[in-house]
Write an enzyme that holds these catalytic residues in place. Sequence first.
Site, PDB file in Angstrom:
ATOM      1  N   SER A   7       0.853  -1.187   0.000  1.00 11.88           N
ATOM      2  CA  SER A   7       0.000   0.000   0.000  1.00 11.88           C
ATOM      3  C   SER A   7       0.887   1.233   0.000  1.00 11.88           C
ATOM      4  O   SER A   7       2.087   1.157   0.277  1.00 11.88           O
ATOM      5  CB  SER A   7      -0.928  -0.017   1.213  1.00 11.88           C
ATOM      6  OG  SER A   7      -0.203  -0.297   2.398  1.00 11.88           O
ATOM      7  N   GLU A   9       1.092   5.518   1.030  1.00 12.93           N
ATOM      8  CA  GLU A   9       0.512   6.587   1.828  1.00 12.93           C
ATOM      9  C   GLU A   9       0.784   7.964   1.228  1.00 12.93           C
ATOM     10  O   GLU A   9       1.886   8.235   0.750  1.00 12.93           O
ATOM     11  CB  GLU A   9       1.098   6.524   3.245  1.00 12.93           C
ATOM     12  CG  GLU A   9       0.523   7.557   4.208  1.00 12.93           C
ATOM     13  CD  GLU A   9       0.966   7.283   5.624  1.00 12.93           C
ATOM     14  OE1 GLU A   9       0.659   6.186   6.132  1.00 12.93           O
ATOM     15  OE2 GLU A   9       1.637   8.143   6.214  1.00 12.93           O
ATOM     16  N   ALA A  43      -2.723  16.769  12.705  1.00  7.19           N
ATOM     17  CA  ALA A  43      -2.843  16.827  14.165  1.00  7.19           C
ATOM     18  C   ALA A  43      -4.185  17.418  14.573  1.00  7.19           C
ATOM     19  O   ALA A  43      -4.594  18.467  14.087  1.00  7.19           O
ATOM     20  CB  ALA A  43      -1.706  17.673  14.748  1.00  7.19           C
ATOM     21  N   HIS A  68      -6.965   8.118   7.145  1.00  4.95           N
ATOM     22  CA  HIS A  68      -6.512   7.991   8.519  1.00  4.95           C
ATOM     23  C   HIS A  68      -7.528   8.731   9.399  1.00  4.95           C
ATOM     24  O   HIS A  68      -8.170   9.683   8.957  1.00  4.95           O
ATOM     25  CB  HIS A  68      -5.142   8.637   8.706  1.00  4.95           C
ATOM     26  CG  HIS A  68      -4.027   7.884   8.049  1.00  4.95           C
ATOM     27  ND1 HIS A  68      -2.741   7.889   8.533  1.00  4.95           N
ATOM     28  CD2 HIS A  68      -4.002   7.116   6.936  1.00  4.95           C
ATOM     29  CE1 HIS A  68      -1.967   7.154   7.756  1.00  4.95           C
ATOM     30  NE2 HIS A  68      -2.713   6.681   6.771  1.00  4.95           N
ATOM     31  N   GLY A  99      -2.883   9.817  17.271  1.00  2.00           N
ATOM     32  CA  GLY A  99      -2.579  11.107  16.677  1.00  2.00           C
ATOM     33  C   GLY A  99      -1.953  12.069  17.667  1.00  2.00           C
ATOM     34  O   GLY A  99      -1.729  11.741  18.841  1.00  2.00           O
ATOM     35  N   ASP A 100      -1.650  13.260  17.175  1.00  2.00           N
ATOM     36  CA  ASP A 100      -1.013  14.296  17.990  1.00  2.00           C
ATOM     37  C   ASP A 100      -1.934  15.496  18.134  1.00  2.00           C
ATOM     38  O   ASP A 100      -2.689  15.817  17.216  1.00  2.00           O
ATOM     39  CB  ASP A 100       0.292  14.757  17.332  1.00  2.00           C
ATOM     40  CG  ASP A 100       1.284  13.622  17.177  1.00  2.00           C
ATOM     41  OD1 ASP A 100       1.509  12.906  18.171  1.00  2.00           O
ATOM     42  OD2 ASP A 100       1.811  13.440  16.058  1.00  2.00           O
ATOM     43  N   ALA A 114      -5.339   4.970  21.221  1.00  2.00           N
ATOM     44  CA  ALA A 114      -5.918   4.446  19.978  1.00  2.00           C
ATOM     45  C   ALA A 114      -6.833   3.246  20.228  1.00  2.00           C
ATOM     46  O   ALA A 114      -7.810   3.051  19.505  1.00  2.00           O
ATOM     47  CB  ALA A 114      -4.806   4.058  19.005  1.00  2.00           C
ATOM     48  N   TYR A 136       5.025  -0.143  16.480  1.00  2.00           N
ATOM     49  CA  TYR A 136       6.319   0.531  16.602  1.00  2.00           C
ATOM     50  C   TYR A 136       7.423  -0.481  16.928  1.00  2.00           C
ATOM     51  O   TYR A 136       7.703  -0.749  18.092  1.00  2.00           O
ATOM     52  CB  TYR A 136       6.241   1.610  17.685  1.00  2.00           C
ATOM     53  CG  TYR A 136       5.271   2.713  17.336  1.00  2.00           C
ATOM     54  CD1 TYR A 136       5.699   3.853  16.662  1.00  2.00           C
ATOM     55  CD2 TYR A 136       3.917   2.596  17.637  1.00  2.00           C
ATOM     56  CE1 TYR A 136       4.810   4.846  16.301  1.00  2.00           C
ATOM     57  CE2 TYR A 136       3.015   3.587  17.277  1.00  2.00           C
ATOM     58  CZ  TYR A 136       3.469   4.702  16.618  1.00  2.00           C
ATOM     59  OH  TYR A 136       2.572   5.681  16.253  1.00  2.00           O
ATOM     60  N   HIS A 140       7.476   3.184  20.572  1.00  2.00           N
ATOM     61  CA  HIS A 140       6.940   4.543  20.438  1.00  2.00           C
ATOM     62  C   HIS A 140       7.767   5.496  21.300  1.00  2.00           C
ATOM     63  O   HIS A 140       8.113   5.165  22.439  1.00  2.00           O
ATOM     64  CB  HIS A 140       5.474   4.563  20.887  1.00  2.00           C
ATOM     65  CG  HIS A 140       4.752   5.829  20.555  1.00  2.00           C
ATOM     66  ND1 HIS A 140       4.948   7.005  21.249  1.00  2.00           N
ATOM     67  CD2 HIS A 140       3.844   6.110  19.593  1.00  2.00           C
ATOM     68  CE1 HIS A 140       4.192   7.952  20.736  1.00  2.00           C
ATOM     69  NE2 HIS A 140       3.512   7.446  19.721  1.00  2.00           N
ATOM     70  N   LYS A 156      -4.865  -2.543  21.233  1.00  2.00           N
ATOM     71  CA  LYS A 156      -5.494  -2.072  19.988  1.00  2.00           C
ATOM     72  C   LYS A 156      -6.039  -3.238  19.173  1.00  2.00           C
ATOM     73  O   LYS A 156      -7.132  -3.158  18.602  1.00  2.00           O
ATOM     74  CB  LYS A 156      -4.477  -1.266  19.157  1.00  2.00           C
ATOM     75  CG  LYS A 156      -4.138   0.086  19.747  1.00  2.00           C
ATOM     76  CD  LYS A 156      -3.295   0.931  18.817  1.00  2.00           C
ATOM     77  CE  LYS A 156      -1.850   0.530  18.804  1.00  2.00           C
ATOM     78  NZ  LYS A 156      -0.997   1.521  18.119  1.00  2.00           N
ATOM     79  N   GLN A 203      15.662  15.945   5.429  1.00  2.00           N
ATOM     80  CA  GLN A 203      14.273  15.570   5.704  1.00  2.00           C
ATOM     81  C   GLN A 203      14.203  14.275   6.502  1.00  2.00           C
ATOM     82  O   GLN A 203      13.446  14.150   7.469  1.00  2.00           O
ATOM     83  CB  GLN A 203      13.530  15.425   4.371  1.00  2.00           C
ATOM     84  CG  GLN A 203      12.062  15.095   4.488  1.00  2.00           C
ATOM     85  CD  GLN A 203      11.446  14.816   3.124  1.00  2.00           C
ATOM     86  OE1 GLN A 203      11.774  13.839   2.457  1.00  2.00           O
ATOM     87  NE2 GLN A 203      10.565  15.713   2.696  1.00  2.00           N
ATOM     88  N   PHE A 207      12.504  13.886  10.254  1.00  2.00           N
ATOM     89  CA  PHE A 207      11.376  12.984  10.504  1.00  2.00           C
ATOM     90  C   PHE A 207      11.743  11.922  11.536  1.00  2.00           C
ATOM     91  O   PHE A 207      10.949  11.600  12.421  1.00  2.00           O
ATOM     92  CB  PHE A 207      10.944  12.295   9.206  1.00  2.00           C
ATOM     93  CG  PHE A 207      10.215  13.200   8.254  1.00  2.00           C
ATOM     94  CD1 PHE A 207       9.709  14.430   8.637  1.00  2.00           C
ATOM     95  CD2 PHE A 207      10.016  12.797   6.937  1.00  2.00           C
ATOM     96  CE1 PHE A 207       9.043  15.253   7.755  1.00  2.00           C
ATOM     97  CE2 PHE A 207       9.337  13.620   6.035  1.00  2.00           C
ATOM     98  CZ  PHE A 207       8.851  14.839   6.456  1.00  2.00           C
ATOM     99  N   HIS A 257       4.167  -1.041   3.326  1.00  2.00           N
ATOM    100  CA  HIS A 257       3.380   0.189   3.256  1.00  2.00           C
ATOM    101  C   HIS A 257       4.365   1.326   3.023  1.00  2.00           C
ATOM    102  O   HIS A 257       5.174   1.640   3.894  1.00  2.00           O
ATOM    103  CB  HIS A 257       2.613   0.393   4.563  1.00  2.00           C
ATOM    104  CG  HIS A 257       1.741   1.613   4.596  1.00  2.00           C
ATOM    105  ND1 HIS A 257       0.513   1.663   3.986  1.00  2.00           N
ATOM    106  CD2 HIS A 257       1.925   2.828   5.190  1.00  2.00           C
ATOM    107  CE1 HIS A 257      -0.038   2.860   4.201  1.00  2.00           C
ATOM    108  NE2 HIS A 257       0.805   3.587   4.915  1.00  2.00           N
TER     109      HIS A 257
END
Length: 278
Positions: A7, A9, A43, A68, A99-100, A114, A136, A140, A156, A203, A207, A257
């Site tokens: 997939s 994103e 966010a 999402h 999310g944030d 979540a 993760y 995380h 989850k 970048q 990230f 993904h």
Amino acid sequence: MTDPNFSIEFFPPKTAEGADKLRIARGKLAELRPKYFSVTYGAGGSTQQGTLDTVLEILAEGHAAAPHLSCVGGSKESIRAVLEQFKSHGIHRLVALRGDLPSGYGGAGEFRYANELVEFIRAETGDWFHIEVAAYPETHPQARSPQDDLQAFVRKVQAGANAAITQYFYNADAYFQFVDAARKAGVDVPIVAGIMPITNTTQLMRFSDMCGAEIPRWVRLKLASFGDDSASIKAFGLDVVTQLCERLLAGGAPGLHFYSMNQAAATTAIWNRLVTPQ
């Protein structure tokens, strides 16, 4: 080789020019016939309309798409309204995340984690949605420990998730160890490996510092040695990430993904190497 499920994103573009560029990139990536495209959610739901608009455009082009949906800062009423909107458009797949909170936002809303969002989606909509959640492999960044993080992931899945997508990583052992630990904890859903192509050193570093993804020291040093030589960075990145994908697939990863960053070239090059080994 048998093609695994994979997939791609995107993030919702903020300008008309960005939307045009995404359409071009999407057209190229659609030729790879991914299982679906996913679209991120800013966010606190800050890109909610942009996410939906992009998903609907993808669906209109004849491709599967998954928005999402993040819950932190949201209320049950607001999340319920979003779910009804998704259902009204015939959307059956989504990626459910904590999310944030947006910068300067005071309240956490009615959802903290979540698993609470997944549980709410199931209570509201039954089996309407195929739900993906995050995993993760390198823990995380806000987790108290790897064990706590694994238990959060287990919750989850127990709440009703169908599958998981990992944060990106460059250490295959971290993925395999995480999957083994999840299996021992009773998780049996597919855990798809998240893949970030390497095309821009600055970048990537930014990230990775934000999301807690480790860049191996040898990769950091090699990238730094190229300076501003974009062609060398991309060629090296293509080799590193392709080899990672090959190892993941050979080791049983059910799919990949790709975090495309709304670009087509790197993901296409990696996938073509996987399907047609060099």
